[in-house]
Design a protein around this motif. Sequence first.
Motif, PDB file in Angstrom:
ATOM      1  N   ARG A  34       0.842  -1.210   0.000  1.00  0.00           N
ATOM      2  CA  ARG A  34       0.000   0.000   0.000  1.00  0.00           C
ATOM      3  C   ARG A  34       0.878   1.261   0.000  1.00  0.00           C
ATOM      4  NH1 ARG A  34      -3.006  -1.166   4.494  1.00  0.00           N
ATOM      5  NH2 ARG A  34      -1.561  -0.068   5.832  1.00  0.00           N
ATOM      6  N   LYS A  38       1.744   3.923  -3.310  1.00  0.00           N
ATOM      7  CA  LYS A  38       1.489   5.364  -3.310  1.00  0.00           C
ATOM      8  C   LYS A  38       2.773   6.164  -3.448  1.00  0.00           C
ATOM      9  CE  LYS A  38      -2.753   4.819  -1.041  1.00  0.00           C
ATOM     10  NZ  LYS A  38      -2.791   3.821   0.012  1.00  0.00           N
TER      11      LYS A  38
ATOM     12  N   VAL B  54      -7.883   6.999  -0.988  1.00  0.00           N
ATOM     13  CA  VAL B  54      -7.073   6.090  -1.814  1.00  0.00           C
ATOM     14  C   VAL B  54      -6.653   4.941  -0.914  1.00  0.00           C
ATOM     15  CG1 VAL B  54      -5.146   5.922  -3.408  1.00  0.00           C
ATOM     16  CG2 VAL B  54      -6.089   8.141  -2.837  1.00  0.00           C
ATOM     17  N   ASP B  55      -7.444   3.913  -0.970  1.00  0.00           N
ATOM     18  CA  ASP B  55      -7.108   2.792  -0.092  1.00  0.00           C
ATOM     19  C   ASP B  55      -6.133   1.872  -0.798  1.00  0.00           C
ATOM     20  OD1 ASP B  55      -7.239   1.691   2.361  1.00  0.00           O
ATOM     21  OD2 ASP B  55      -8.870   0.319   1.858  1.00  0.00           O
ATOM     22  N   GLY B  56      -5.502   1.046  -0.013  1.00  0.00           N
ATOM     23  CA  GLY B  56      -4.523   0.126  -0.565  1.00  0.00           C
ATOM     24  C   GLY B  56      -5.167  -0.885  -1.500  1.00  0.00           C
ATOM     25  N   SER B  57      -4.324  -1.506  -2.321  1.00  0.00           N
ATOM     26  CA  SER B  57      -4.849  -2.479  -3.274  1.00  0.00           C
ATOM     27  C   SER B  57      -4.747  -3.889  -2.717  1.00  0.00           C
ATOM     28  CB  SER B  57      -4.063  -2.382  -4.571  1.00  0.00           C
ATOM     29  OG  SER B  57      -4.042  -1.062  -4.993  1.00  0.00           O
ATOM     30  N   GLY B  58      -4.775  -4.000  -1.412  1.00  0.00           N
ATOM     31  CA  GLY B  58      -4.701  -5.327  -0.822  1.00  0.00           C
ATOM     32  C   GLY B  58      -3.304  -5.900  -0.882  1.00  0.00           C
ATOM     33  N   MET B  59      -3.241  -7.223  -1.020  1.00  0.00           N
ATOM     34  CA  MET B  59      -1.944  -7.891  -1.022  1.00  0.00           C
ATOM     35  C   MET B  59      -1.304  -7.820  -2.408  1.00  0.00           C
ATOM     36  SD  MET B  59      -1.159  -9.203   1.936  1.00  0.00           S
ATOM     37  CE  MET B  59      -0.154 -10.668   1.754  1.00  0.00           C
TER      38      MET B  59
END
Lengths: 180, 163
Positions: A34, A38, B54-59
């Motif tokens: 994550r 970014k 903007v959340d993470g794209s997981g693993m």
Amino acid sequence: MGPDIDDEMIGRAREGDMAAFEAIYRYYAGMVYRVALKMVMRSQDAEEVVQLVFLAVHRGLAGFGGDAALRTWIYRITINCSLNVLKKRKTFREVAWEEGFDPEDPRQDARAAVENEALQSKATALLAELNPDQKACLLLRAQEGLSYDEIARTLNININTVRTRIKRAREVLLRKKGLL
Amino acid sequence: MKCQQIQDRLLTDLADAELSVTDKLVVDEHLAGCSVCRAFLASVQEVDAQIAAVDGSGMPPERVWENIRYKIEHPSHSFREKARNWLDGLWLNFRPAFASTGMVFAALLGVIVLASPVLVQKERALAKADHEMLLQLAYVGDEGISLSGTDRIGEGTFVEDLL
């Protein structure tokens, strides 16, 4: 995320237990990916960062005395690796891939298309306005919820530098949106 | 506090919950009576919300772990790879030492650069003095020859005595 990482698991990974190291990977890989995504803004580069980070963690576990939290240590390596990848990207147009990556795999295109769409979002465009140092501080604060003190320890910088970088970052974003 | 000071706090400490209780009271009081700063706070919150969205794209994909495991289980024996790992380790562990050594070298270089014009000047002054002394010696020598028939310079008179 897998099971919580305790000292025993860190100890086992340090002694070469691959299952324990995999547990550490499963626990932290999402967080590393994550932040890396970014920072470097490209899924291929972010995957490279994840690999570099966990290879560095594996090499460094022997010397990891637990004086800093494992999470803080991994954040620090992630930011450093991301900055290195960004520097390398400026130097070389092509990114060298590790063994095992198949650029012809059609799943790459589908996933890349979805991710590319996400990367084109307004927020990503905003983040692209920041320099890497400002971005690292703002991401660790706004995304990861670290306090100024934790960010300062993670990045090995003064707490006032953290405050200044976050302030500058928000000013840049406000200006970009025409709010300042 | 003035609006500028309040807005500095809104950009950092208030937005990041780093404000002390006392300072927070002061800021809240100002916000209650200042629409400009309230609008500014809303802008900061808007930007923050956008970044947080903007959340993470997981693993990462599974092949990333496979590559890592492969590299751990089959460490490279190439000199280049080993050298790279060694340099990476050196950099990760001794970065502060490198930084301080660099600063010491920079300071030394600065001293040398700053001091060199002074040294050159001194050297030139010494060379000039030597040159003048040689000219004087030659002059005295000529005089000595021309005056050798008179009593003004007797035999056994040293040139240094005349200077």
